[in-house]
Design an enzyme around this catalytic site. Structure first.
Site, PDB file in Angstrom:
ATOM      1  N   GLY A  75      10.376   1.172  -4.800  1.00  0.00           N
ATOM      2  CA  GLY A  75      10.602  -0.189  -4.334  1.00  0.00           C
ATOM      3  C   GLY A  75      11.871  -0.332  -3.528  1.00  0.00           C
ATOM      4  O   GLY A  75      12.294  -1.443  -3.211  1.00  0.00           O
ATOM      5  N   LYS A  76      12.511   0.795  -3.180  1.00  0.00           N
ATOM      6  CA  LYS A  76      13.772   0.733  -2.454  1.00  0.00           C
ATOM      7  C   LYS A  76      13.565   0.399  -0.979  1.00  0.00           C
ATOM      8  O   LYS A  76      14.426  -0.226  -0.347  1.00  0.00           O
ATOM      9  CB  LYS A  76      14.514   2.067  -2.583  1.00  0.00           C
ATOM     10  N   ILE A  77      12.442   0.859  -0.432  1.00  0.00           N
ATOM     11  CA  ILE A  77      12.136   0.648   0.985  1.00  0.00           C
ATOM     12  C   ILE A  77      10.817  -0.098   1.093  1.00  0.00           C
ATOM     13  O   ILE A  77       9.851   0.234   0.399  1.00  0.00           O
ATOM     14  CB  ILE A  77      12.028   1.995   1.734  1.00  0.00           C
TER      15      ILE A  77
END
Length: 429
Positions: free
Chosen positions: A353-355
């Site tokens: 879910g970081k990018i």
């Protein structure tokens, strides 16, 4: 009983592949016919142009300009950096200037590696801050400590990495690969930090951004007293209200001096909880304000993780709906196959879910030494983009934290029902 072949003249020839889906001859087709066709074209002097219809061959043609020494850095990058990691650097420069520097994008920078001792704070990072190209920073403490040498007027020198370290130690010379400096540079910088940390305004718990802002104020005063101009990254960030965080406060000589003073009763405490929430609030504010979030990562390590974990903090831990960073630019010499975070790709970051997965086309990884790439990228950015208005995010910390707090309380207003009271968690089935 063996099955009979259904080849009615429409199947593949032995050893061959079906023809191109476009109805044209391809490398997978009948080789003899392709060879004869090429010879016939050569005999007639006809140029083969069928490749122009392929979607895979729409990229810029490899036809570089001749290098004559008159080209600018930007012209060199655009005109000759056409393949391999040179092309990735060109893509990184173009991503940065064409998309990440739009007015609505908040740009975070993470810094690892001994960049400031090599002078890259003065040559590249300070101009990026003053030009409004970097809005907030996460750095190793070591980069900030060695940066301070310059703000105090202390000297670093070019040296020979092959010199005997035993002899250097006897001479009182410290080495960072091919950078040499007097041991007293460390002692003088330590003394500076211990002096300012003893001040009344430092006697409390604070985020590392608050600490670095206060320290930057005193470094700026020292620069003015010495009449040396702005040499320090800390000083420049203070002047521009760019918050600087460090992901491992105790992992540097700054943290070591803070720890030493604690033994004497000093009340300064760098609070990692504030750092985690403040950095998350910066990203959330960028998104909720109708803008985007971009990250530029120099190296990897803990600052990279701290920069990228802002999105899992928002989504996974705080339960606030979000998608991930919009732009990802990394310059690293770490490989992805060893499993370390420093070499982890933006595609891998999507799974955390970081990018934002929809923005993967706006992600570039350039496998190159940051000391080579950063000056080139900085020069390119100033050649191709006007300075931006400073966002002065340090001055907006309370407002951004208020927004984060409200969204967290909203997302936590209706906790999930508990369907068991046993102290033991139910088994997965």
């Amino acid at each position: 009983m063996a099955k009979k072949s259904k080849d009615n003249g429409e199947g593949r020839e032995r050893g061959g592949f079906k023809s191109s889906r476009h109805g044209k001859a391809s490398a997978a087709g009948p080789k003899a016919q392709q060879k004869l066709a090429a010879e016939e074209r050569e005999k007639k002097g006809v140029q083969h142009t069928a490749h122009e219809t392929s979607r895979f061959l729409k990229g810029q043609r490899i036809d570089p300009r001749r290098i004559d020494g008159k080209e600018t850095v930007a012209e060199l990058i655009e005109g000759t950096y056409l393949a391999y990691n040179a092309a990735r650097l060109r893509e990184a420069c173009q991503l940065f200037t064409e998309k990440m520097l739009e007015p609505d994008v908040t740009v975070g920078l993470s810094i690892t590696g001994a960049l400031t001792p090599a002078g890259l704070g003065m040559s590249a990072l300070i101009p990026l801050i003053e030009g409004g190209f970097v809005d907030w920073i996460i750095s190793t403490g070591a980069n900030l400590y060695h940066d301070t040498h310059f703000g105090l007027g202390l000297a670093m020198h070019r040296g020979n990495a092959q010199e005997s370290d035993v002899v250097l130690r006897e001479e009182g010379v410290v080495r960072i690969y091919d950078i040499f400096f007097d041991y007293d540079v460390l002692l003088s910088t330590d003394a500076f930090f211990r002096k300012i940390i003893g001040g009344k305004e430092f006697q409390r718990a604070m985020s590392s951004a608050e600490f670095h802002n206060l320290a930057g104020k005193y470094v700026r005063e020292r620069e003015k007293a010495l009449g040396i101009g702005q040499k320090s990254l800390l000083s420049a960030a203070y002047s521009a209200s760019v918050p600087i965080y460090t992901s491992s406060p105790g992992d540097s000589s700054i943290g070591m001096n803070i720890a030493a003073l604690a033994l004497d009763g000093n009340k300064l405490m760098l609070d990692p909880n504030r750092d985690v929430n403040e950095t998350a609030s910066i990203v959330l504010d960028a998104k909720r304000g109708g803008g985007k979030s971009g990250v530029m990562i120099l190296g990897g390590g803990s600052p990279k993780n701290f920069m990228l974990q802002t999105e899992p903090q928002i989504q996974e831990v705080l339960g606030i709906d979000e998608k991930g960073h919009d732009f990802f630019l990394q310059i690293t010499d770490a490989r992805p196959d060893t499993g370390g975070l420093s070499g982890a790709t933006p595609a891998e970051a999507v799974s955390w879910g970081k990018i934002d997965p929809d923005r993967l086309p706006d992600a570039v990884v350039c496998y190159l030494d940051s000391t080579v790439a950063l000056p080139l990228l900085t020069s390119y950015a100033f050649a191709r983009h006007q300075p931006r208005k400073l966002k002065r995010l340090f001055d907006r910390r309370e407002a951004m934290m208020s927004r984060l707090q409200k969204e967290y309380e909203k997302s936590s207003a209706q906790p999930p029902a508990i369907d068991h009271t046993d102290s033991k968690l139910p088994q997965h089935r």
